[in-house]
Design a protein around this motif. Structure first.
Motif, PDB file in Angstrom:
ATOM      1  N   ALA A 124      13.983  20.720   0.481  1.00  0.00           N
ATOM      2  CA  ALA A 124      15.240  20.065   0.854  1.00  0.00           C
ATOM      3  C   ALA A 124      15.114  18.535   0.904  1.00  0.00           C
ATOM      4  N   CYS A 125      13.930  17.996   0.564  1.00  0.00           N
ATOM      5  CA  CYS A 125      13.786  16.534   0.372  1.00  0.00           C
ATOM      6  C   CYS A 125      14.851  16.054  -0.602  1.00  0.00           C
ATOM      7  N   SER A 126      15.161  16.869  -1.602  1.00  0.00           N
ATOM      8  CA  SER A 126      16.065  16.433  -2.667  1.00  0.00           C
ATOM      9  C   SER A 126      17.480  16.176  -2.152  1.00  0.00           C
ATOM     10  N   VAL A 127      17.849  16.805  -1.022  1.00  0.00           N
ATOM     11  CA  VAL A 127      19.179  16.562  -0.460  1.00  0.00           C
ATOM     12  C   VAL A 127      19.072  15.841   0.893  1.00  0.00           C
ATOM     13  N   SER A 128      17.915  15.215   1.120  1.00  0.00           N
ATOM     14  CA  SER A 128      17.652  14.454   2.351  1.00  0.00           C
ATOM     15  C   SER A 128      17.828  15.281   3.617  1.00  0.00           C
ATOM     16  N   GLU A 129      17.553  16.585   3.528  1.00  0.00           N
ATOM     17  CA  GLU A 129      17.670  17.462   4.708  1.00  0.00           C
ATOM     18  C   GLU A 129      16.389  18.253   4.932  1.00  0.00           C
ATOM     19  N   ALA A 130      15.267  17.687   4.487  1.00  0.00           N
ATOM     20  CA  ALA A 130      14.001  18.407   4.676  1.00  0.00           C
ATOM     21  C   ALA A 130      13.571  18.339   6.134  1.00  0.00           C
ATOM     22  N   MET A 131      12.731  19.273   6.544  1.00  0.00           N
ATOM     23  CA  MET A 131      11.937  19.096   7.748  1.00  0.00           C
ATOM     24  C   MET A 131      10.617  18.525   7.235  1.00  0.00           C
ATOM     25  N   VAL A 132      10.222  17.390   7.780  1.00  0.00           N
ATOM     26  CA  VAL A 132       9.015  16.719   7.284  1.00  0.00           C
ATOM     27  C   VAL A 132       8.027  16.583   8.439  1.00  0.00           C
ATOM     28  N   THR A 133       6.958  17.364   8.412  1.00  0.00           N
ATOM     29  CA  THR A 133       5.938  17.253   9.453  1.00  0.00           C
ATOM     30  C   THR A 133       4.780  16.424   8.900  1.00  0.00           C
ATOM     31  N   PHE A 134       4.110  15.696   9.768  1.00  0.00           N
ATOM     32  CA  PHE A 134       3.021  14.859   9.253  1.00  0.00           C
ATOM     33  C   PHE A 134       1.960  14.589  10.315  1.00  0.00           C
ATOM     34  N   CYS A 135       0.780  14.234   9.827  1.00  0.00           N
ATOM     35  CA  CYS A 135      -0.322  13.829  10.713  1.00  0.00           C
ATOM     36  C   CYS A 135      -1.133  12.736  10.014  1.00  0.00           C
ATOM     37  N   PRO A 136      -1.274  11.568  10.627  1.00  0.00           N
ATOM     38  CA  PRO A 136      -2.053  10.479  10.008  1.00  0.00           C
ATOM     39  C   PRO A 136      -3.507  10.471  10.491  1.00  0.00           C
ATOM     40  N   THR A 137      -4.364   9.773   9.747  1.00  0.00           N
ATOM     41  CA  THR A 137      -5.727   9.529  10.242  1.00  0.00           C
ATOM     42  C   THR A 137      -5.654   8.416  11.301  1.00  0.00           C
ATOM     43  N   PRO A 138      -6.650   8.360  12.218  1.00  0.00           N
ATOM     44  CA  PRO A 138      -6.583   7.386  13.318  1.00  0.00           C
ATOM     45  C   PRO A 138      -6.637   5.929  12.859  1.00  0.00           C
ATOM     46  N   ASN A 139      -7.138   5.667  11.624  1.00  0.00           N
ATOM     47  CA  ASN A 139      -7.271   4.267  11.189  1.00  0.00           C
ATOM     48  C   ASN A 139      -5.953   3.650  10.713  1.00  0.00           C
ATOM     49  N   ILE A 140      -4.847   4.384  10.820  1.00  0.00           N
ATOM     50  CA  ILE A 140      -3.553   3.827  10.368  1.00  0.00           C
ATOM     51  C   ILE A 140      -3.058   2.799  11.394  1.00  0.00           C
ATOM     52  N   THR A 141      -2.508   1.687  10.893  1.00  0.00           N
ATOM     53  CA  THR A 141      -1.982   0.678  11.823  1.00  0.00           C
ATOM     54  C   THR A 141      -0.538   1.042  12.198  1.00  0.00           C
ATOM     55  N   ASN A 142      -0.029   0.402  13.254  1.00  0.00           N
ATOM     56  CA  ASN A 142       1.359   0.663  13.664  1.00  0.00           C
ATOM     57  C   ASN A 142       2.337   0.314  12.555  1.00  0.00           C
ATOM     58  N   GLU A 143       2.054  -0.794  11.841  1.00  0.00           N
ATOM     59  CA  GLU A 143       2.964  -1.215  10.753  1.00  0.00           C
ATOM     60  C   GLU A 143       2.973  -0.168   9.645  1.00  0.00           C
ATOM     61  N   GLU A 144       1.772   0.336   9.315  1.00  0.00           N
ATOM     62  CA  GLU A 144       1.691   1.345   8.247  1.00  0.00           C
ATOM     63  C   GLU A 144       2.398   2.636   8.667  1.00  0.00           C
ATOM     64  N   LEU A 145       2.230   2.986   9.943  1.00  0.00           N
ATOM     65  CA  LEU A 145       2.871   4.203  10.450  1.00  0.00           C
ATOM     66  C   LEU A 145       4.394   4.070  10.385  1.00  0.00           C
ATOM     67  N   THR A 146       4.883   2.878  10.750  1.00  0.00           N
ATOM     68  CA  THR A 146       6.331   2.640  10.675  1.00  0.00           C
ATOM     69  C   THR A 146       6.805   2.722   9.233  1.00  0.00           C
TER      70      THR A 146
END
Ligand SMILES: NC(=O)c1ccc[n+]([C@@H]2O[C@H](COP(=O)([O-])OP(=O)(O)OC[C@H]3O[C@@H](n4cnc5c(N)ncnc54)[C@H](OP(=O)(O)O)[C@@H]3O)[C@@H](O)[C@H]2O)c1
Length: 270
Positions: A124-146
Motif C-alpha cells: 500500500a506504499c503505492s497509495v500512501s496508505e502503507a503500514m511502515v515499521t522500521f528499526c535503525p542501527t544505533p549509529n544513526i543521528t537525529n537528523e538522519e532519523l528525521t
C-alpha cells in the motif's frame, strides 16, 4: 524544500510501489529518484511510466542517493551489498525492506559508520496508505532519523519497533494485504452467490473493508466494541459472526500470521 535523493535498488513490485508513493505525495519529483534494475524491459517500464531514471549501474545510483533503498529479494541482498556496500559513504543512509534480513547481516557488508534502517512496509506504499515499521542501527543521528521518517511517512503510517518484532511485522504488515485481499474476494464471492455481478460485489466488499479499517484507525475504539455496535440483538450480523467462529476464522488468521513470521526468519541470505 529539496528532498533527500532516493536510490532504489530493485524496482520490482515494492520498488515500484515506493516510487509511485513518493511521487504521489507531491513532495518528490522524478528527478529526486533513481532506480536500478537488471531487466531491460523493466527499466523501460519504470522510465516510461514514472519518468524516473532507471538503469543497471547500482554504484551510479549509490553516488546519487542520500538514501539508498534496497528492494531486491532477500536471497540476493548479500550479493548486492558485496557490490555496493563498500561504496556507501558516511552521510548516506542505507534502508533495506528485505524480509528477514537483519541489521547485523547488512552491517557486516557495509562500512561501520553507515547507518542502516531495516524497514517492513507493505504494497500500500503505492497509495500512501502503507503500514511502515522500521528499526535503525544505533549509529544513526537525529537528523538522519528525521530524514528517514519524513520520507517513510510519505508512504503511509510509520512506527518504530525493536528489531526483534520485525519478522512478526513481516507476517502481519508485509503479508497482511494478501490476507485482506483474500477476505475481500471471499466477501465478493458471497455477493456473486447471492446474485450480484463480481465487479459490483468487489466494490461493495472493498469499500466496506476500507470503512471498517478507517473506523478503527480514526475512532481509536477497540475493534470488538465496534463489532458489537454492528451486531444488534437477534439481528443478522450475529448469525454471520457465528458462522465465522464455526469456520475458525480468528484462529486461522492468527496461525497464518504466525507461519508467515516464522518463514521470515528463514529468509536470511546464506
Ligand atoms: N511484495 C511485498 O508485498 C513486500 C512487502 C514488504 C517487503 N517486501 C520485500 O521487498 C523486497 C522486494 O520484493 P518484491 O516483491 O518487490 O520482489 P520483486 O518484485 O521480485 O522485485 C525485486 C526486483 O529486483 C530486481 N533485481 C534482481 N537483482 C537485482 C540487482 N542485482 N540489482 C537491481 N535489481 C535487481 C528483480 O529483477 P528480476 O525479477 O529480473 O530478477 C526484481 O524486479 C523483498 O526483499 C521483500 O522481502 C516485499
Amino acid at each position: 524544500m529539496n528532498q533527500p535523493k532516493v536510490a532504489i535498488i530493485g524496482a520490482g513490485k515494492m520498488g515500484e510501489a515506493i516510487i509511485a508513493g513518493l511521487l504521489k505525495s507531491g513532495k518528490y519529483s522524478p528527478k529526486d529518484i533513481q532506480a536500478v534494475e537488471v531487466a531491460e524491459s523493466r527499466r523501460k517500464f519504470i522510465n516510461e511510466t514514472y519518468k524516473v531514471e532507471c538503469f543497471s549501474d547500482a554504484k551510479k545510483a549509490v553516488k546519487f542517493g542520500d538514501i539508498i533503498l534496497i528492494a531486491v529479494k532477500p536471497s540476493i541482498v548479500g550479493k548486492v551489498l558485496e557490490e555496493i556496500g563498500p561504496t556507501i559513504t558516511k552521510g548516506k543512509v542505507l534502508v533495506s525492506i528485505a524480509a528477514g534480513v537483519t541489521l547485523e547481516f547488512i552491517n557486516s557488508l557495509t562500512p561501520e559508520e553507515v547507518p542502516i534502517v531495516r524497514v517492513m512496509p507493505n504494497l500500500a506504499c503505492s497509495v500512501s496508505e502503507a503500514m511502515v515499521t522500521f528499526c535503525p542501527t544505533p549509529n544513526i543521528t537525529n537528523e538522519e532519523l528525521t530524514m528517514i521518517t519524513r520520507m517513510l511517512s510519505l508512504l503511509g503510517k510509520v512506527m518504530r519497533l525493536d528489531e526483534k518484532y520485525l519478522n512478526l511485522a513481516t507476517g502481519l504488515v508485509g503479508s497482511g494485504p494478501a490476507y485482506i485481499y483474500l477476505i475481500i474476494d471471499a466477501l465478493a464471492d458471497a455477493g456473486v452467490r447471492l446474485g450480484l455481478p463480481k465487479d459490483v460485489s468487489i466494490t461493495l466488499a472493498a469499500q466496506t473493508t476500507l470503512g471498517a479499517a478507517k473506523m478503527v484507525v480514526e475512532t481509536g475504539e477497540h475493534p470488538i466494541k465496534l463489532k458489537d455496535k454492528v451486531a444488534t440483538p437477534a439481528g443478522t450480523t450475529v448469525e454471520g459472526l457465528l458462522e465465522l467462529e464455526r469456520g475458525r476464522l480468528r484462529a486461522t488468521i492468527v496461525s497464518a500470521v504466525t507461519k508467515a513470521a516464522e518463514r521470515a526468519k528463514g529468509l536470511m541470505p546464506a
